[in-house]
Enzyme design. Sequence first.
Site, mmCIF file in Angstrom:
data_model
loop_
_atom_site.group_PDB
_atom_site.id
_atom_site.type_symbol
_atom_site.label_atom_id
_atom_site.label_comp_id
_atom_site.label_asym_id
_atom_site.label_seq_id
_atom_site.Cartn_x
_atom_site.Cartn_y
_atom_site.Cartn_z
ATOM 1 N N HIS A 21 8.644 3.125 8.961
ATOM 2 C CA HIS A 21 8.433 2.199 10.075
ATOM 3 C C HIS A 21 7.194 2.641 10.845
ATOM 4 O O HIS A 21 7.023 3.832 11.134
ATOM 5 C CB HIS A 21 9.658 2.210 11.003
ATOM 6 N N SER A 70 0.821 -1.213 0.000
ATOM 7 C CA SER A 70 0.000 0.000 0.000
ATOM 8 C C SER A 70 0.857 1.267 0.000
ATOM 9 O O SER A 70 0.466 2.283 -0.594
ATOM 10 C CB SER A 70 -0.967 0.007 1.186
ATOM 11 N N ASN A 80 13.416 4.351 4.727
ATOM 12 C CA ASN A 80 12.490 3.312 5.158
ATOM 13 C C ASN A 80 11.321 3.970 5.884
ATOM 14 O O ASN A 80 11.472 5.043 6.471
ATOM 15 C CB ASN A 80 13.196 2.350 6.123
ATOM 16 N N ASP A 90 15.966 -0.186 12.103
ATOM 17 C CA ASP A 90 15.097 0.919 12.536
ATOM 18 C C ASP A 90 15.855 1.957 13.368
ATOM 19 O O ASP A 90 15.303 2.548 14.305
ATOM 20 C CB ASP A 90 13.893 0.383 13.353
HETATM 21 C C1 GRF Z 1 3.825 -0.546 6.782
HETATM 22 O O1 GRF Z 1 3.125 -0.457 7.979
HETATM 23 C C2 GRF Z 1 5.196 0.026 6.928
HETATM 24 O O2 GRF Z 1 5.259 1.065 7.840
HETATM 25 C C3 GRF Z 1 5.980 -1.154 7.432
HETATM 26 O O3 GRF Z 1 5.448 -2.265 6.776
HETATM 27 C C4 GRF Z 1 4.112 -1.983 6.392
HETATM 28 C C5 GRF Z 1 4.048 -2.203 4.931
HETATM 29 O O4 GRF Z 1 2.729 -2.092 4.448
HETATM 30 N N1 GRF Z 1 7.404 -0.989 7.207
HETATM 31 P P1 GRF Z 1 2.483 -1.998 2.908
HETATM 32 O O5 GRF Z 1 3.090 -3.250 2.290
HETATM 33 O O6 GRF Z 1 3.133 -0.757 2.397
HETATM 34 O O7 GRF Z 1 0.995 -1.964 2.745
#
Ligand code: GRF
Length: 226
Positions: free
Chosen positions: A119, A27, A117, A155
Amino acid sequence: MFFVAFLGIYPVNRTPTLTVLISGRGSNLIALHERASNYRIGLVISSNSAAQGLVWAAQAGVPSQVVERGTFPSLAAFKAGVLDAVLRSQPDVVALAGFMVVLQPEFSEAFGGRLINIHPSLLPRLPGLDTHQRAIASGETEHGCTVHFVDSGVDTGPRIAQGVVPVLPGDDAAALAARTLAVEHSLYPWVTASLVRGGVQLAEGRVRYDAQAVREAHERGFRIFV
Ligand code: GRF
């Protein structure tokens, strides 16, 4: 001065490209694509051939590549394969978006200041997995997401910006995750666009913002670290 750094390598009028690394839903990948203002996604690399994000990429006409652990003889060879695939794509920026692989230090060395990244917590609080459930369990009243430069830790790299959401009475992990994800989808494209235009830079281990980035972060309600 981000563009200046690349003038010698890429044609001046070329749209900066992003390589996005995913492992699942995708997403944030979709948000990065749909909200792209000054960059385009050149390649999606997935560590999982069954990732939903690959289905979207195929439908959207965004090139993708699978680099899976199972096709390499060792974890080290797999990680070298990921790095090789990213290097070959010659990205201006590398964005990790739910990429469930801990990268080796060579990665951040190769893309220092261009590797980011997202997080789902307010780092340095709650690194690692299951952040939403842990936020509720530890009685946090605020939660959110962080976009940071990637260093050799997990992280731990310098934070660029955060989107903050409240933890509401009665929240379960799914409700808090959904509230956080909605903010992720505006935070990540904004940070990426700011990085691409040179308004956010990593200099000697510290994040620098230009006046436009400071103003835009304020307007959007994002937390930055000036
Ligand atoms: C998100 O919550 C992001 O913050 C974390 O992994 C999840 C990935 O979700 N690193 P998506 O695949 O982008 O929907």
